[in-house]
Scaffold this active site. Sequence first.
Site, short mmCIF file in Angstrom:
data_model
loop_
_atom_site.label_atom_id
_atom_site.label_comp_id
_atom_site.label_asym_id
_atom_site.label_seq_id
_atom_site.Cartn_x
_atom_site.Cartn_y
_atom_site.Cartn_z
N LYS A 65 0.82 -1.21 0.00
CA LYS A 65 0.00 0.00 0.00
C LYS A 65 0.86 1.26 0.00
O LYS A 65 0.57 2.20 -0.73
CB LYS A 65 -0.94 0.03 1.23
CG LYS A 65 -1.92 -1.12 1.27
CD LYS A 65 -2.93 -0.96 2.41
CE LYS A 65 -2.29 -1.00 3.78
NZ LYS A 65 -1.85 -2.32 4.24
N ARG A 90 -9.72 0.60 9.03
CA ARG A 90 -9.28 -0.76 9.32
C ARG A 90 -10.32 -1.54 10.09
O ARG A 90 -10.10 -2.72 10.38
CB ARG A 90 -8.02 -0.67 10.18
CG ARG A 90 -6.75 -1.22 9.52
CD ARG A 90 -5.63 -1.00 10.52
NE ARG A 90 -4.42 -1.69 10.23
CZ ARG A 90 -3.37 -1.15 9.59
NH1 ARG A 90 -3.44 0.06 9.10
NH2 ARG A 90 -2.28 -1.85 9.45
N ARG A 111 11.20 -6.66 5.09
CA ARG A 111 11.18 -5.22 5.35
C ARG A 111 11.80 -4.93 6.71
O ARG A 111 12.47 -3.91 6.89
CB ARG A 111 9.72 -4.72 5.30
CG ARG A 111 9.58 -3.22 5.47
CD ARG A 111 8.17 -2.75 5.16
NE ARG A 111 7.24 -3.04 6.23
CZ ARG A 111 5.94 -2.81 6.19
NH1 ARG A 111 5.39 -2.30 5.10
NH2 ARG A 111 5.15 -3.09 7.20
N ARG A 116 11.23 -0.97 11.97
CA ARG A 116 9.93 -1.00 12.64
C ARG A 116 9.84 -2.20 13.57
O ARG A 116 10.00 -3.34 13.13
CB ARG A 116 8.80 -1.06 11.61
CG ARG A 116 8.44 0.30 11.05
CD ARG A 116 7.40 0.22 9.97
NE ARG A 116 6.19 -0.48 10.36
CZ ARG A 116 5.10 -0.53 9.61
NH1 ARG A 116 5.08 0.10 8.44
NH2 ARG A 116 4.05 -1.19 10.01
N ARG A 138 -0.29 -9.65 13.02
CA ARG A 138 -0.83 -8.55 12.22
C ARG A 138 -1.69 -9.07 11.08
O ARG A 138 -2.75 -8.52 10.78
CB ARG A 138 0.31 -7.68 11.68
CG ARG A 138 0.92 -6.87 12.80
CD ARG A 138 2.23 -6.28 12.41
NE ARG A 138 2.08 -5.32 11.34
CZ ARG A 138 3.07 -4.95 10.55
NH1 ARG A 138 4.27 -5.46 10.68
NH2 ARG A 138 2.85 -4.06 9.62
#
Length: 195
Positions: free
Chosen positions: A14, A89, A128, A134, A146
């Site tokens: 996204k 969400r 990532r 993160r 998640r």
Amino acid sequence: MLNLVLFGPPGAGKGTQSEKLIRRYDLVHLSTGDLLRSQIAAGTELGLRAKQLMDQGLLVPDEVVIGMIDCKLRENQQAAGFIFDGFPRTVPQSEALDSLLVEYNTQITTMVALVVEDEELIRRLLKRGETSGRPDDQDEVTARRRVSVYNRETIPVADYYNQQGKYIAIGGIGEIDMIFETICQQIEAVATKKA
Ligand code: ADP
């Protein structure tokens, strides 16, 4: 106005596609994940509270993200349109967004959903994590949490827009530029029909 909801699980791409869409259509990018991370970086109380949930891969409360979006809509009243990334969400967030947009005499044009299978998402999130810094990308347990939070709490948002006839699904696996062109074709088809 062109108001897009860019939808999809964590790791679907996204953020990458948002950047390209913003440039092509001159949209204001509203990413609740980015807004929350800047609160964390600024060390605000909201940021501190959100961080505890985000680091575990859980959602922050609806009223927190709705408040942030409300504020940003107010600040950007001259925008040509918005791209909502990582928001809504939950179904209550979708309902709140619809009501907020009514206040500005506008509405969601369409949702674009990026579809990627769960195991590919886990691979992407962990990859990532090697560079993003993160905390929620660092370990497999959090990555899986998640994805399962998405499957449980966020998928109903797709049904919500589908019922309004505003749902477009696009495969999120393949060349970034190819996916981007497919998204643009679909958006333009919707925009032409509405015009
Ligand atoms: P990704 O798309 O990779 O999941 P985001 O940056 O969109 O990453 O979100 C990171 C985290 O921020 C989420 O796991 C959640 O804790 C929090 N968050 C972001 N947007 C929302 C939202 N709309 N509602 C609740 N929590 C959110």
